[in-house]
Design a protein around this motif. Structure first.
Motif, PDB file in Angstrom:
ATOM      1  N   ALA A  12       0.859  -1.288   0.269  1.00 24.60           N
ATOM      2  CA  ALA A  12      -0.029   0.009  -0.012  1.00 24.60           C
ATOM      3  C   ALA A  12       0.857   1.196  -0.091  1.00 24.60           C
ATOM      4  O   ALA A  12       2.129   1.106   0.476  1.00 24.60           O
ATOM      5  CB  ALA A  12      -0.764   0.007   1.268  1.00 24.60           C
ATOM      6  N   GLU A  13       0.239   2.281  -0.399  1.00 19.68           N
ATOM      7  CA  GLU A  13       1.021   3.604  -0.368  1.00 19.68           C
ATOM      8  C   GLU A  13       1.178   3.985   1.031  1.00 19.68           C
ATOM      9  O   GLU A  13       0.652   3.623   1.988  1.00 19.68           O
ATOM     10  CB  GLU A  13       0.384   4.568  -1.049  1.00 19.68           C
ATOM     11  CG  GLU A  13       1.220   6.066  -1.151  1.00 19.68           C
ATOM     12  CD  GLU A  13       2.178   5.805  -1.815  1.00 19.68           C
ATOM     13  OE1 GLU A  13       3.426   5.871  -1.040  1.00 19.68           O
ATOM     14  OE2 GLU A  13       2.498   5.559  -3.143  1.00 19.68           O
ATOM     15  N   ARG A  14       2.387   5.004   1.462  1.00 19.03           N
ATOM     16  CA  ARG A  14       2.542   5.325   2.788  1.00 19.03           C
ATOM     17  C   ARG A  14       1.270   6.196   3.252  1.00 19.03           C
ATOM     18  O   ARG A  14       0.576   6.916   2.329  1.00 19.03           O
ATOM     19  CB  ARG A  14       3.880   6.172   2.533  1.00 19.03           C
ATOM     20  CG  ARG A  14       3.685   7.320   1.996  1.00 19.03           C
ATOM     21  CD  ARG A  14       4.774   8.370   2.250  1.00 19.03           C
ATOM     22  NE  ARG A  14       6.175   7.740   1.626  1.00 19.03           N
ATOM     23  CZ  ARG A  14       7.448   8.263   2.256  1.00 19.03           C
ATOM     24  NH1 ARG A  14       7.486   9.253   3.075  1.00 19.03           N
ATOM     25  NH2 ARG A  14       8.414   7.615   1.779  1.00 19.03           N
ATOM     26  N   ALA A  15       1.453   6.232   4.393  1.00 16.62           N
ATOM     27  CA  ALA A  15       0.270   6.711   5.153  1.00 16.62           C
ATOM     28  C   ALA A  15      -1.209   6.346   4.804  1.00 16.62           C
ATOM     29  O   ALA A  15      -2.211   7.300   4.987  1.00 16.62           O
ATOM     30  CB  ALA A  15       0.385   8.312   5.009  1.00 16.62           C
ATOM     31  N   THR A  16      -1.659   5.282   4.258  1.00 19.10           N
ATOM     32  CA  THR A  16      -2.695   4.854   3.824  1.00 19.10           C
ATOM     33  C   THR A  16      -3.236   3.622   4.758  1.00 19.10           C
ATOM     34  O   THR A  16      -4.610   3.327   4.770  1.00 19.10           O
ATOM     35  CB  THR A  16      -2.986   4.183   2.394  1.00 19.10           C
ATOM     36  OG1 THR A  16      -1.982   3.313   2.453  1.00 19.10           O
ATOM     37  CG2 THR A  16      -2.437   5.459   1.455  1.00 19.10           C
ATOM     38  N   LEU A  17      -2.417   3.306   5.752  1.00 17.52           N
ATOM     39  CA  LEU A  17      -3.110   2.037   6.599  1.00 17.52           C
ATOM     40  C   LEU A  17      -3.603   2.780   7.790  1.00 17.52           C
ATOM     41  O   LEU A  17      -2.759   3.820   8.528  1.00 17.52           O
ATOM     42  CB  LEU A  17      -1.714   1.088   6.835  1.00 17.52           C
ATOM     43  CG  LEU A  17      -0.994   0.500   5.826  1.00 17.52           C
ATOM     44  CD1 LEU A  17      -0.044  -0.313   6.138  1.00 17.52           C
ATOM     45  CD2 LEU A  17      -2.156  -0.368   5.017  1.00 17.52           C
ATOM     46  N   HIS A  18      -4.550   2.244   8.473  1.00 16.93           N
ATOM     47  CA  HIS A  18      -5.053   2.788   9.923  1.00 16.93           C
ATOM     48  C   HIS A  18      -4.001   2.514  10.813  1.00 16.93           C
ATOM     49  O   HIS A  18      -3.725   1.165  10.961  1.00 16.93           O
ATOM     50  CB  HIS A  18      -6.522   2.105  10.002  1.00 16.93           C
ATOM     51  CG  HIS A  18      -7.078   2.958  10.965  1.00 16.93           C
ATOM     52  ND1 HIS A  18      -6.915   2.949  12.422  1.00 16.93           N
ATOM     53  CD2 HIS A  18      -8.038   3.542  11.106  1.00 16.93           C
ATOM     54  CE1 HIS A  18      -7.567   3.529  13.203  1.00 16.93           C
ATOM     55  NE2 HIS A  18      -8.593   4.181  12.314  1.00 16.93           N
ATOM     56  N   PRO A  19      -3.690   3.638  11.463  1.00 19.34           N
ATOM     57  CA  PRO A  19      -2.707   3.355  12.758  1.00 19.34           C
ATOM     58  C   PRO A  19      -3.230   2.295  13.531  1.00 19.34           C
ATOM     59  O   PRO A  19      -2.187   1.390  14.183  1.00 19.34           O
ATOM     60  CB  PRO A  19      -2.641   4.398  13.307  1.00 19.34           C
ATOM     61  CG  PRO A  19      -3.775   5.395  12.854  1.00 19.34           C
ATOM     62  CD  PRO A  19      -4.066   4.842  11.765  1.00 19.34           C
ATOM     63  N   LYS A  20      -4.274   2.029  14.231  1.00 17.15           N
ATOM     64  CA  LYS A  20      -4.580   0.875  15.057  1.00 17.15           C
ATOM     65  C   LYS A  20      -4.622  -0.411  14.201  1.00 17.15           C
ATOM     66  O   LYS A  20      -4.542  -1.324  15.049  1.00 17.15           O
ATOM     67  CB  LYS A  20      -6.010   0.999  15.456  1.00 17.15           C
ATOM     68  CG  LYS A  20      -6.213   2.447  16.441  1.00 17.15           C
ATOM     69  CD  LYS A  20      -7.493   2.217  17.189  1.00 17.15           C
ATOM     70  CE  LYS A  20      -7.659   3.345  18.144  1.00 17.15           C
ATOM     71  NZ  LYS A  20      -8.884   3.605  18.804  1.00 17.15           N
ATOM     72  N   ASP A  21      -4.494  -0.650  12.961  1.00 19.90           N
ATOM     73  CA  ASP A  21      -4.465  -1.903  12.506  1.00 19.90           C
ATOM     74  C   ASP A  21      -3.019  -2.236  12.275  1.00 19.90           C
ATOM     75  O   ASP A  21      -2.709  -3.417  11.972  1.00 19.90           O
ATOM     76  CB  ASP A  21      -4.898  -1.800  11.128  1.00 19.90           C
ATOM     77  CG  ASP A  21      -6.509  -1.682  10.996  1.00 19.90           C
ATOM     78  OD1 ASP A  21      -7.138  -2.055  11.933  1.00 19.90           O
ATOM     79  OD2 ASP A  21      -7.185  -1.112   9.945  1.00 19.90           O
TER      80      ASP A  21
END
Length: 657
Positions: free
Chosen positions: A234-243
């Motif tokens: 995935a592109e940077r800063a697209t993942l939910h931090p809690k995940d």
């Protein structure tokens, strides 16, 4: 230990995508003599793609050599997958593992003394990763005392080639502890589902999160290389931090697995969203087990269950407790767990073992062992291969076969109650059941031996700590007491001398003749275990409120099956009412109360007696219209008030004139 950054990291073959590299490029960072930590449980969370790449590099170039391998849970399929890829002489020189039964190629090297090898408790290794991450010198624990891990026995060493002591006895304030020495780690093989270009990793398709964060932190803080295999980028800063389960600051290399065969959810299942908690799957009713030795043992063990208990089911024979609990409709009364981190749901078996259908929570493995080691388990059902007169149990080593302990030592030493399960003899023929009595086949090797070959559970320590321990077989049941292994129950159709004592290599304690095992175990229909579990002890069903002069009787879910039950009720009530020396008001709860038709007359006679001698007035209630009619008619025939109210409020309202 001071952090020394891996010298090859400054020359990483990173592409324009940042940390994303091929599996070949990643494993080329591994040097001779490095210590490799791998995550996984059987096939769950194991980085198969990386292990294959490392094996291919070694077979082609002869490098890297003399690695130290450290892993907590067994990671393999018993054949060629998992850590079996590393089972080549010269590739590994030392192995510290929690379970060896699924890695026969490594096992062979260890048993033949061609590598240095240790077997430590699975939970201890998972905690050791966390303590290495925190820069601690090692892990301090009582887990392992009195077993083969204790340095006064083998110190966890598997062969004579293994001389280094990594476990020490350490007394603190008069109590004994074991100190497990920390190891410096240079490489991590981990697995996730999605990574972004910064290396942040999520695990939405994984059935477990395991000790991934602890390993990644440990290797990073030792200056090593953290390599994570994932399905997609995935592109940077697209993942939910809690995940995010492994933050990118800990990750050096991300490898996108381009071979789906190397990224199955388990070694048996490509992908099941109910294992990863993404959906709740319809729970099919488990097929009843055939009446066999396995089912008889599981049924007897299931009698030890209690409502609201937190339970661990071991692999093998203990797995039978699940189908029995399902058949008896008691699964929803319990919380089943598995050591890699699942809480609730129905634990899977075979090569899916470690996952669970419809689990309530998936926590990391070190946290699960915090819960276990701290005494969180109410009851554990575990296998047994050998038992001796002191109550010691062996499940870990037999001649040249090395199974290893896995989580067995943690679980068996710290659960409030332990039920060991197994057939009385090894490799015996099929038994038969006729008219509720056993017909035993001849032949089989003794499992109750003079001394166990390998001590995976310490009977003397359990006695010292006053732990509740049972040994359940198809023909008899033993309990661990101060006198050692004590025979307490015998199956119908079994001759004590011929079928039990003559086939043991020691004489069990027997302060009284053994009682008969419950006859329901040997009949081919459900035992009614749910009724038993929901039944409260009779002494807890009577309460006297002195301020209001009301005697409360709670018969909810009570079943009257015999004259003895009626006599017990009369005795229990009289023992509380007679000392008062006066009559009192009474309220009786009959919700879900059941009584056989032929006992109604005797029961109402007992009720009449209590009312005549001890009650100034009594009211009754139940939500069951049928019971109101049935019991009301019986009371009326005794000239007792036949009215039974719908609920407790109405009963109390009409109690006093």
């Amino acid at each position: 230990m001071p952090r020394q950054t891996h010298p090859l990291l400054s020359h990483r073959p990173f592409t324009e995508k940042g940390k994303v590299v091929s599996a070949r490029e990643a494993v080329n960072l591994i040097r001779d003599g490095d210590a490799l930590a791998t995550g996984g449980f059987v096939g769950i969370g194991f980085a198969e793609h990386l292990a294959v790449a490392l094996e291919q590099r070694f077979l082609k170039t002869g490098q890297p050599r003399d690695l130290t391998l450290m892993y907590a849970a067994g990671q393999g399929d018993g054949k060629s997958r998992g850590l079996n890829h590393l089972g080549h002489e010269g590739l590994v020189a030392k192995v510290i593992g929690g379970h060896w039964g699924l890695v026969p190629k490594l096992q062979k090297l260890a048993v033949e003394g061609r590598i240095q090898a240790w077997n430590l408790p699975q939970g201890v290794i998972s905690h050791l990763f966390r303590d290495i991450a925190a820069g601690k010198p090692g892990t301090l624990s009582r887990v392992g005392l009195g077993t083969f891990v204790d340095p006064r026995l083998d110190g966890g060493r598997i062969n004579d080639a293994t001389r280094e002591e990594i476990v020490r006895l350490l007394p603190i304030d008069g109590e004994e502890y074991l100190f497990y020495k920390a190891q410096s780690l240079q490489v991590a093989f981990l697995r996730g589902t999605t990574a972004d270009t910064l290396g942040n990793v999520t695990m939405e398709h994984e059935a477990l999160v395991l000790e991934s964060l602890a390993i990644a932190t440990a290797v990073h803080n030792c200056g090593g290389v953290v390599i994570v295999q994932v399905e997609r980028l995935a592109e940077r800063a697209t993942l939910h931090p809690k995940d995010v389960k492994i933050p990118g600051v800990l990750v050096d290399c991300v490898v996108i697995c381009d071979d789906p065969e190397h990224h199955w959810q388990t070694f048996s299942t490509r992908y099941n969203p109910a294992y990863s908690g993404e959906i709740k799957a319809p729970m099919a009713t488990l097929e009843p087990m055939p009446l066999s030795a396995r089912k008889i043992i599981a049924r007897r063990a299931a009698f030890e269950l209690r409502p609201n208990a937190v339970v661990n089911l071991g692999i093998g024979m203990p797995e039978g407790v699940g189908p029995v609990a399902s058949e008896e409709r008691v699964l929803e009364l319990l919380t089943l767990t598995a050591e890699p981190g699942v809480i609730g749901g129905l634990p899977a078996s075979g090569l899916d073992f470690g996952a669970a259908l419809n689990t309530q929570a998936i926590i990391d493995q070190p946290a699960q062992f915090d819960f276990y080691d701290g005494g969180g388990l109410d009851i554990a059902f575990l296998g047994m291969a050998q038992v001796d007169g002191e109550g010691n149990v062996n499940v870990s080593k037999f001649g040249s076969r090395l199974a290893g302990a896995g989580g067995f030592i943690n679980i068996s030493q710290r659960a409030r109650k332990v039920v060991f399960m197994g057939t009385f003899l090894a490799a015996q023929g099929e038994l038969a059941v006729a008219d509720g009595r056993l017909k035993l086949a001849e032949g089989g090797l003794a499992k109750f031996v003079e001394g166990v070959e390998h001590r995976t559970f310490s009977g003397p320590l359990a006695i010292q700590e006053q732990r509740d321990v049972l040994y359940v077989t198809e023909r008899c049941v033993f309990q661990l007491t101060a006198q050692g292994v004590t025979l307490i129950e015998l199956a119908p159709g079994v001759d004590l001398d011929r079928d039990v004592l003559a086939l043991m290599n020691f004489t069990p304690a027997m302060p009284a003749p053994p009682s008969a095992m419950d006859g329901r175990i040997f009949l081919d229909h459900p035992m009614g275990l749910r009724d038993d579990l929901l039944s409260r002890p009779l002494e807890q069903r009577f309460t006297f409120d002195a301020a209001e002069e009301i005697f409360f009787v709670d018969f909810e879910n009570l079943r009257i099956k015999s004259q003895a039950d009626i006599d017990a009720i009369r005795h229990a009530a009289e023992s509380r009412l007679a000392p008062l020396g006066r009559r009192v008001y009474a309220v009786v709860n009959y919700d879900n109360f059941r009584i056989d038709e032929d006992l109604l007359e005797t029961y109402t006679a007992m009720v009449s007696y209590l009312e005549e001698h001890y009650y100034s007035r009594v009211t009754r209630y139940t939500t069951s219209g049928f019971l109101r009619m049935k019991l009301g008619d019986a009371l009326e025939q005794r000239a007792l008030s036949p009215h039974i109210y719908d609920n407790a409020e109405e009963a109390r309202e009409h109690l006093k004139p």
